[in-house]
Design a protein around this motif. Structure first.
Motif, PDB file in Angstrom:
ATOM      1  N   ARG A 183      69.974  -8.396 -23.374  1.00 36.38           N
ATOM      2  CA  ARG A 183      71.270  -9.010 -23.120  1.00 36.38           C
ATOM      3  C   ARG A 183      71.096 -10.445 -22.640  1.00 36.38           C
ATOM      4  O   ARG A 183      71.796 -11.351 -23.038  1.00 36.38           O
ATOM      5  CB  ARG A 183      72.017  -8.179 -22.076  1.00 36.38           C
ATOM      6  N   THR A 217      61.539   0.127 -19.374  1.00 37.75           N
ATOM      7  CA  THR A 217      62.443   1.239 -19.615  1.00 37.75           C
ATOM      8  C   THR A 217      63.545   0.780 -20.547  1.00 37.75           C
ATOM      9  O   THR A 217      63.704  -0.403 -20.806  1.00 37.75           O
ATOM     10  CB  THR A 217      63.083   1.697 -18.305  1.00 37.75           C
ATOM     11  N   ALA A 218      64.283   1.728 -21.021  1.00 37.35           N
ATOM     12  CA  ALA A 218      65.353   1.376 -21.950  1.00 37.35           C
ATOM     13  C   ALA A 218      66.346   0.451 -21.269  1.00 37.35           C
ATOM     14  O   ALA A 218      66.817  -0.533 -21.855  1.00 37.35           O
ATOM     15  CB  ALA A 218      66.050   2.638 -22.418  1.00 37.35           C
ATOM     16  N   GLU A 219      66.594   0.744 -20.023  1.00 39.36           N
ATOM     17  CA  GLU A 219      67.556  -0.068 -19.275  1.00 39.36           C
ATOM     18  C   GLU A 219      67.057  -1.500 -19.145  1.00 39.36           C
ATOM     19  O   GLU A 219      67.776  -2.463 -19.383  1.00 39.36           O
ATOM     20  CB  GLU A 219      67.692   0.575 -17.901  1.00 39.36           C
ATOM     21  N   GLU A 220      65.781  -1.565 -18.816  1.00 40.49           N
ATOM     22  CA  GLU A 220      65.165  -2.884 -18.639  1.00 40.49           C
ATOM     23  C   GLU A 220      65.188  -3.664 -19.957  1.00 40.49           C
ATOM     24  O   GLU A 220      65.502  -4.842 -19.997  1.00 40.49           O
ATOM     25  CB  GLU A 220      63.722  -2.670 -18.180  1.00 40.49           C
ATOM     26  N   GLU A 221      64.871  -2.937 -20.995  1.00 40.19           N
ATOM     27  CA  GLU A 221      64.853  -3.583 -22.302  1.00 40.19           C
ATOM     28  C   GLU A 221      66.236  -4.097 -22.656  1.00 40.19           C
ATOM     29  O   GLU A 221      66.406  -5.212 -23.137  1.00 40.19           O
ATOM     30  CB  GLU A 221      64.392  -2.575 -23.371  1.00 40.19           C
ATOM     31  N   GLU A 222      67.200  -3.259 -22.376  1.00 40.22           N
ATOM     32  CA  GLU A 222      68.555  -3.647 -22.726  1.00 40.22           C
ATOM     33  C   GLU A 222      68.977  -4.861 -21.914  1.00 40.22           C
ATOM     34  O   GLU A 222      69.576  -5.793 -22.428  1.00 40.22           O
ATOM     35  CB  GLU A 222      69.509  -2.487 -22.456  1.00 40.22           C
ATOM     36  N   HIS A 223      68.590  -4.819 -20.670  1.00 37.84           N
ATOM     37  CA  HIS A 223      68.904  -5.937 -19.778  1.00 37.84           C
ATOM     38  C   HIS A 223      68.292  -7.221 -20.305  1.00 37.84           C
ATOM     39  O   HIS A 223      68.923  -8.267 -20.390  1.00 37.84           O
ATOM     40  CB  HIS A 223      68.338  -5.599 -18.414  1.00 37.84           C
ATOM     41  N   LYS A 280      62.039  -0.639 -12.273  1.00 35.27           N
ATOM     42  CA  LYS A 280      61.149   0.514 -12.167  1.00 35.27           C
ATOM     43  C   LYS A 280      59.741   0.057 -12.478  1.00 35.27           C
ATOM     44  O   LYS A 280      59.525  -0.751 -13.381  1.00 35.27           O
ATOM     45  CB  LYS A 280      61.566   1.589 -13.155  1.00 35.27           C
ATOM     46  N   LYS A 299      73.838  -7.937 -12.996  1.00 35.21           N
ATOM     47  CA  LYS A 299      73.827  -6.490 -13.179  1.00 35.21           C
ATOM     48  C   LYS A 299      72.442  -5.903 -12.974  1.00 35.21           C
ATOM     49  O   LYS A 299      72.194  -4.748 -13.268  1.00 35.21           O
ATOM     50  CB  LYS A 299      74.307  -6.156 -14.583  1.00 35.21           C
ATOM     51  N   ARG A 300      71.578  -6.685 -12.504  1.00 34.19           N
ATOM     52  CA  ARG A 300      70.208  -6.244 -12.311  1.00 34.19           C
ATOM     53  C   ARG A 300      70.135  -5.041 -11.416  1.00 34.19           C
ATOM     54  O   ARG A 300      70.764  -4.977 -10.374  1.00 34.19           O
ATOM     55  CB  ARG A 300      69.414  -7.345 -11.638  1.00 34.19           C
ATOM     56  N   THR A 301      69.353  -4.110 -11.809  1.00 36.62           N
ATOM     57  CA  THR A 301      69.094  -2.993 -10.927  1.00 36.62           C
ATOM     58  C   THR A 301      67.688  -3.151 -10.402  1.00 36.62           C
ATOM     59  O   THR A 301      66.961  -4.048 -10.795  1.00 36.62           O
ATOM     60  CB  THR A 301      69.234  -1.679 -11.687  1.00 36.62           C
TER      61      THR A 301
END
Lengths: 179, 1331
Positions: B829, B820-826, B872, B867-869
């Motif tokens: 980073r 996901t975009a979030e995962e990618e961003e994570h 998904k 900051k890991r969520t």
């Protein structure tokens, strides 16, 4: 008389290594105890032990008439082990000594180890046999200059090996001059 | 082994041996009890009775100590050559420890003890000087001990006895006393001239056996050897003639060495002896060695002053000679003496005067000794003992370094250091300064250095002298012991790399012994070592390997692992897991675990060499699990630097080792090792015919009212439709009990083909049925593999990752979150954080080993981590079973249809329901290649209103495909077939089309009465059609002419006559268009007139290929009410309204709308058809591309005021008869000078009343006479449809052509007048005209 130079990164990884044979004769006196070594075992493990204790290089020297050692007669692995082990002493001496050039910080088997620690914690380690403090100092400062020039390359990182031919040629030239 | 005990020269060794059937534990217990007695006061030792024997006996008042030391095994046989050179190496006495039980008789114990002692020592050995056997009673006094009392050399210690320690101490003191008495015997022998010669005969002299000795000295020797030492009273008095007086003087010397006295002694001693012996043996020998032996013995006896005197004497003698070994040994003795003095608190001689370190002189002496040991021997004797020489050399160095080390570790010279130097104990001694938890920090070590004034490098410099080729001279035991001590020192100094270096040698030694022992048929190589209970485990391995046990393997492997660790090789990167405790095979690995590259640590070449050696060691032991572990760990962590051959070798070795381990009953299995094999998991889209679409139920209602479905589908009223995107995404839909296919991309970074035994998906949610597969990933590649499985029920299915199992290993789960975009961003980073830190070295040297990185992640990377969520995962929604249709048959050949432009044909599709569920919902939608561009153009919004309408019209009213739903049956029961009929019309520009059949099973029985579902699922069948449309007829130049009656009359052709049959002059116009045939066949084109107020008619002509034909059709003029014409141009679709950019005035708008509506009306009135000449195919001809111009509009439109002009004359002056003037071709031909009447009939044809005036003009006006006013004739108000007539008499006074024009003006309000209608009359006046 041979010299072995290693440029070690702060994580103990060699970035560059050089073996240099100088024309000067080896003047190190042999211990009488090193003579007449027994061939006590033929197993592979004994071979490791023999090599690590420095015996094979001595035997090599005596068969060639004790003169100049040519070629890679010495066990490269052992040389590297010694260079690596000498880091222990270098690290300790660096903690209390401010100078960059640490002359003859360590002796192991027949080798004397001189070192040069740059402000960036790069360690130049030189294994040599004879005593040539001033020559080694000059050699180290030239290598340092060359190293600094190499690191100016924006594509060079602290962990990448130095493969530049120019660097190699200049270090060799400097070794010929000073060692 | 106490090689590292600094004060070993002063240690009074007493060997402890087990006797009889004593258990090891009991022996250890008593040995420990005895060992607590480290020091024995000299004053406690019972003085001997005889003066001769009492030379070494302490005076009752002396303050010194005996430093006892209790080894449990005898010295190696090779050391016996040093029995005079270094007596402290040998056990001076032997104590047998036996435990007494019912069965053993004391006599048998005694016999066994004597046999053991005889066994342990060579027959001609000097030692032991005394022996005793302690029999410890086992339990309370039930044994038969009473008869044992008179057995010599056997002491029984009853278990009842309270203070055993005191008793043992007394017994020990007795034993020591006996030994000290024996010292005198030995010395007496040596002091004889012959003895001295023997002493000087070789480098390592020995006392010859009794038979070789001259008579006069022999008398006491045999007795000494046979004598039981525990009873010194029985020994005969030895004859001591020569040196008794001299040495007697020395027995109780003054407290300080007095040099004049010593020199006096020397002179008296030296001169006579030298001369006397010369004649006897032929070589004069100095007494240096003798004095040194005396010194050694005095040190052992605890009499430091005497020792010091004798050593000093010896030194002065050695200074001039070249006896370097003895010289060096003397120096060592002196160094030991200084320490003893310091320890016993007697103060040291040099401490007052010098500001140097207190141990400076000791250190100096040892330095000298070392250099003397290292010096080449004076004469290379044929039997030179290199082994002993090297041994002495290494021990001296170790002695020196242990001195410095003790001073360093104890923060200087003090009791702590003394303890370390004097009694380090049998186990390796770790000073308290180095055993607290923070001690490994360099800070602590630096502090020690600053306190003690000894730097670590100083110690290391001394220590490094020990290492050299001469180690090979040493015996196996000594070599291992020396290397161990060196390793211990390096380790304590924190020089772990050097320690690793030395430990490699240790392992080499041990493994050599293991291998050699095996070659010798499994017999124990060194029997002595097996008994050594207090050795570290690795030495145990030497002995036990011969009998196929693996007791010591672990210790050897521990060493190997340590060496590997120090070089940054994580040999435990792959661990064993216990399948019984952990059935899932370890915690699932996170995707990001290996995302961030650690900086490489270590020296690749060395690492490879070391891992090879580690493998060799593990193979030689043999220890298959470790072999597997090492090789797999190396592959995992070092594969980047390992060569191809190594990788292959390690892989196959590990495979072999794993099977071997299993054969040997290994229950643990190795965890999955090859990094992270899975790169991605993708759900393979099902074939389009099985693809499922989720629709909201509300769609159903909408679809019933069809409407402008085509366009609304794509272009809603809003540019951005949030609902649309929501439905587009969402999870994938899959169907219960239908197979799912997943594509896994696997990675193999190695140069060999990686075998995977089991690969399966890891899912959660609904039950999922799949079979694990096994496969081989090709070398160095990414390998896609397809896994198939079936969800068993409906609900949600989450694919977390996969389980991987290598052959012989445990299975392991790898998670694979969705990118996901979030995962990618994570991830990005993390990566950038790592990249940012990569070049900044915070830890150098050993600290930078990646193993310690857990702690250091506290910086950026960790903050990114925290900051890991929750990740998904790939998720599927499993829906209940769905019906499945397929297209069984279609009427098209090869799915292609060929049409002429405007042609219509039908298309039949037969659908078959192949599932066991009925289909009760069926919808068709169509697509063709013209829709896309048209919609794009519309969406662009740049079209004018007119064009937009035209495009929309094409889209909506002229679709390529259409389906009359009402006629069809939309229910297909399970297993049945249904045919549907479609209409297909040719449209230029269409090249392909698609028919999409959506179907589903809506009205399935609900399992519960809960609220109906909000969505339903459909599947879609698609049927592509290849369309070819021939464009054969082109229309050009549409035009509308006013119908001129004159032209009409001349036509004589039949067709036209029919055509114009009903046509009147007024209210008609002529429609004409050019039709061109661009095709290769003739076509028959028909124009039909469909007008309400006119009879239908048609005109037909054949248009030949390549020809252009003008077709003409009279039309009744059209009049449209203003309500219609004032309407805006409609939009056929509900697309977004775009504000018109063209700024038009109101009038222009009005005009535009009129044009539009009249054109529409025109196309409704005129229909074009074509037919293949001689064929059956026919179709429609469209004029829609034609444009309408303003003149055309003016012609077509019915005028609002129609003015009819007529000329007539009266028959006579009075009669009312009206005679029409001759009319020919629309022209009136009156005669000149004749009164004619112009009748003007004005009719209001518009939809509202008009107030009109009329102007009549006659041209040329000069030749006409008229009556009354002709201009601005008021006509008045004309209601809708009302007609009014005017008459004006005229008289043409000349021959020629006249034009009469009447114009009607509407009087609109007050001022403005507008011409609303006009008519023209042509008049030709000539003489020939009839009257």
């Amino acid at each position: 008389m041979s010299h072995h130079l290693f440029l070690l990164s702060p994580s103990d990884t060699p970035l560059y290594s050089l073996t240099h044979f100088s024309a000067k004769p080896s003047q190190a006196a042999q211990s009488p105890l090193s003579a007449n070594l027994p061939s006590w075992s033929t197993s592979a493990f004994a071979g490791t032990l023999t090599a690590l204790s420095g015996a094979s290089s001595v035997v090599q020297a005596s068969t060639q008439g004790g003169g100049v050692r040519m070629g890679g007669g010495q066990d490269r692995h052992v040389i590297q082990m010694i260079a690596n082990a000498s880091l222990d002493v270098i690290e300790e001496v660096v903690r209390r000594d401010n100078g960059m050039y640490l002359k003859s910080v360590d002796k192991f088997n027949e080798w004397t180890v001189s070192a040069f620690v740059t402000p960036g914690n790069m360690k130049f380690v030189l294994l040599h046999e004879g005593k040539n403090d001033e020559g080694i100092r000059l050699f180290f400062s030239e290598v340092w200059e060359l190293y600094v020039k190499t690191t100016l390359n924006p594509f060079h990182t602290a962990h990448s090996g130095i493969v530049s031919g120019v660097f190699d040629a200049r270090v060799r030239a400097s070794a010929r001059k000073h060692l | 082994m106490e090689y590292n005990a600094f004060a070993s020269l002063s240690h009074f060794r007493i060997l402890l041996v087990p006797v009889g059937s004593i258990s090891r534990a009991t022996f250890d217990q008593w040995a420990a009890e005895i060992r607590t007695l480290e020091n024995l006061r000299l004053s406690d030792i019972p003085p001997g009775t005889k003066d001769e024997k009492a030379r070494f006996m302490p005076s009752p008042k002396s303050k010194g100590y005996l430093h006892l030391c209790f080894p449990t095994h005898p010295p190696p046989s090779s050391h016996y050559a040093m029995s005079l050179f270094r007596p402290s190496l040998f056990p001076l006495g032997v104590i047998g420890i036996a435990s007494c039980s019912h069965t053993d008789s004391l006599s048998s114990i005694a016999a066994e003890f004597n046999a053991t002692v005889k066994d342990l020592f060579p027959p001609d050995s000097l030692y032991p000087l005394a022996k005793n056997c302690f029999v410890f009673e086992e339990d309370d006094g039930t044994t038969n001990l009473n008869l044992g009392d008179h057995l010599p050399g056997l002491v029984i210690i009853p278990s009842m006895m309270g203070n055993k320690k005191e008793n043992i101490e007394t017994l020990l003191a007795d034993l020591c006393s006996n030994i000290l008495a024996e010292f005198s015997t030995v010395v007496n022998t040596l002091e004889s001239p012959l003895g001295n010669e023997y002493l000087n005969a070789t480098l390592f002299p020995f006392l010859p056996s009794a038979s070789d000795f001259p008579r006069q000295l022999v008398d006491d020797e045999p007795e000494r050897l046979s004598r039981v030492p525990s009873q010194p009273e029985h020994s005969p008095v030895p004859a001591r003639r020569v040196s008794t007086p001299i040495l007697g003087m020395k027995r109780n010397p003054s407290t300080g060495p007095s040099s004049p006295m010593a020199s006096a002694r020397q002179s008296t001693l030296n001169v006579p002896m030298a001369r006397k012996r010369q004649s006897l043996i032929g070589a004069a020998s100095s007494h240096g060695r003798l004095f040194k032996v005396l010194g050694d013995l005095f040190i052992l006896a605890g009499r430091t002053e005497d020792a010091s005197v004798w050593y000093t004497e010896a030194l002065t003698l050695f200074k001039t000679s070249t006896d370097s070994l003895w010289h060096a040994s003397t120096l060592e003795g002196l160094a030991t003496l200084s320490l003893l003095d310091a320890w016993s608190g007697q103060g040291f001689q040099t401490s007052i005067s010098t500001s140097k370190e207190p141990w400076g002189d000791i250190s100096e002496r040892l330095d000298q000794a070392i250099s003397l040991y290292g010096r080449p021997g004076p004469l290379p004797e044929p039997d030179q003992r290199y082994d002993l020489h090297a041994y002495l050399y290494t021990v001296a160095i170790l002695r020196h370094s242990s001195l410095l080390f003790a001073a360093w570790a104890a923060k200087g010279w003090g009791p702590l250091a003394f303890t370390a130097l004097m009694h380090p104990g049998p186990a390796p001694y770790i000073p308290p300064t180095l055993s607290h938890p923070d001690s490994h920090l360099p800070r602590n070590r630096d502090r020690l250095s600053s306190f003690s004034g000894v730097t670590r490098s100083q110690i290391a410099a001394v220590l490094s002298q020990v290492h050299g080729p001469w180690l090979l001279h040493l015996g196996h035991r000594e070599r291992i012991a020396v290397l161990e001590s060196v390793a211990y020192l390096y380790s304590s100094l924190g020089y772990h790399r050097k320690e690793a270096y030395i430990l490699r040698e240790v392992v080499g030694c041990i493994m050599d012994l293991v291998v050699c022992a095996r070659e010798e048929d499994g017999r124990s190589y060194l029997p002595g070592i097996a008994a050594n209970g207090k050795e570290s485990g690795d030495l145990g391995a030497v002995a036990v390997k011969g009998i196929e046990r693996s007791t010591g393997n672990e210790s050897v492997l521990k060493l190997v692992k340590f060496v590997c660790e120090m070089h940054g090789i994580d040999v435990e990167a792959v661990t064993f897991v216990n399948p019984s405790t952990q059935d899932e095979g370890g915690a699932p690995q996170d995707v990001n675990a290996d995302d961030v590259q650690e900086d490489p640590y270590g020296w690749p070449e060395l690492q490879i060499g070391i891992i090879r050696e580690a493998l060799a060691v593990a193979e030689a032991l043999p220890d298959p699990p470790s072999v597997a572990q090492f090789s797999l760990s190396a592959l995992k962590s070092l594969h980047a630097v390992l060569g191809d051959d190594d990788q292959h070798h390690m892989y196959f070795t590990s495979g072999k080792a794993l099977t071997a381990a299993k054969r040997r009953g290994e229950t643990r299995s190795i965890e999955y090792w090859s990094g992270r094999p899975v790169v991605s998991i993708e759900l393979l889209q099902p074939p389009p015919s099985r693809l499922l679409v989720e629709n909201p139920v509300s769609v159903l209602a909408q679809q019933r009212s069809e409407g402008a479905g085509q366009i609304s589908q794509m272009t809603g009223p809003f540019l951005y439709n949030p609902r649309k995107s929501v439905t587009a995404r969402g999870s994938t839909l899959v169907v219960t009990d239908e197979p799912l296919e997943f594509v896994l991309t696997l990675r193999n970074p190695f140069v060999f083909d990686l075998e995977i035994q089991n690969l399966s998906l890891s899912t959660s949610g609904v039950a999922f049925d799949m079979k694990p597969i096994s496969l081989t990933i090709p070398a160095n590649s990414y390998h896609p593999v397809t896994l198939t499985g079936k969800p068993l029920e409906d609900g949600s299915l989450v694919i977390r990752g996969c389980h991987v199992q290598a052959p012989g290993g445990a299975s392991r789960e790898f998670l694979l979150p969705l990118a996901t975009a979030e995962e990618e961003e994570h991830r990005f980073r993390r990566r950038s954080a790592a990249a940012c830190e990569s070049d900044r070295t915070k830890y150098s040297g050993l600290e930078s080993r990646s193993k310690k990185s857990e702690k250091r992640n506290s910086t950026l990377v960790a903050s990114a981590l925290s900051k890991r969520t929750i990740p998904k995962f790939l998720e599927c929604t499993v829906v209940p079973e769905q019906p499945l249709l397929r297209i069984r048959w279609s009427s098209l050949v090869h799915g292609a249809v060929m049409l002429y432009n405007g042609e219509k044909s039908t298309l039949r599709l037969t659908l078959e329901n192949v599932s066991n569920l009925p289909v009760d919902f069926l919808r068709l939608s169509f697509d063709d290649s013209t829709i896309g561009p048209a919609q794009a153009a519309l969406a662009e919004g740049d079209l004018s209103i007119y064009d937009a309408y035209e495009t929309e019209y094409q889209l909506i009213n002229r679709p390529v495909f259409s389906w009359d739903r009402e006629q069809e049956d939309t229910e297909i029961p399970a297993g049945r077939k249904v045919a549907i009929v479609l209409t297909c019309s040719g449209k230029v520009g269409c090249t392909s089309g698609g028919i999409y059949i959506s179907y589903g099973y809506l009205h399935r029985p609900q399992s519960t009465l809960s609220q109906p579902q909000e969505t339903f699922h459909t599947r879609q069948l698609s049927y592509p059609v290849l369309v070819t449309v021939y464009h054969m007829l082109e229309c050009h130049n549409m035009d509308v002419f006013p119908l001129d009656q004159g032209g009409c009359e001349e036509t004589s052709e039949d067709g036209r006559a029919i055509l114009f049959k009903d046509v009147e002059e007024e209210g008609w116009c002529l429609f004409s268009i050019d039709v061109r045939n661009t095709y290769g066949l003739p076509f028959e084109v028909t124009l039909n007139r469909v007008q309400k107020n006119a009879p239908p008619t048609s005109t037909t002509c054949i248009v030949a290929p390549g020809a252009t034909t003008r077709m003409v059709l009279p039309l009744k003029k059209i009049q449209l009410p203003e309500e219609i014409t004032s309407q805006a141009i409609p939009m056929l679709s509900d697309r977004q309204f775009v504000v018109d950019k063209t700024k038009l005035s109101t009038a222009e708008y009005k005009l535009q709308r009129e044009l539009f509506w009249y054109r529409e009306e025109l196309f409704k009135s005129v229909r074009g058809h074509w037919r293949e000449a001689g064929g059956t195919r026919s179709g429609e001809l469209s004029f829609r591309q034609q444009r309408m111009t303003l003149p055309m509009l003016a012609t077509l439109r019915t005028e609002s005021i129609r003015i009819h002009l007529e000329l007539y004359r009266r028959g006579s002056e009075t009669s009312e008869e009206q005679i029409s003037v001759m009319r020919k071709n629309g022209t009136y031909h009156p005669a000149p000078y004749q009164f004619v009447y112009l009748r003007v009939r004005i009719a209001n044809l518009s939809f509202q009343p008009l107030v009109l005036t009329a102007d009549t003009t006659v041209d040329p006006a000069d030749h006409v006479i008229q009556e009354g006013v002709l201009s601005d004739v008021p006509i008045g108000r004309l209601e809708k449809g009302e007609e009014r007539e005017l008459e004006a008499p005229l008289c043409f006074v000349a021959c020629g052509r006249f034009h009469v024009q009447v114009e009607a003006r509407a009087v609109d309000g007050a001022v403005r007048e507008a011409r609303v209608g006009s008519a023209t009359l042509k008049v030709v006046v000539s003489e020939d005209n009839p009257e």
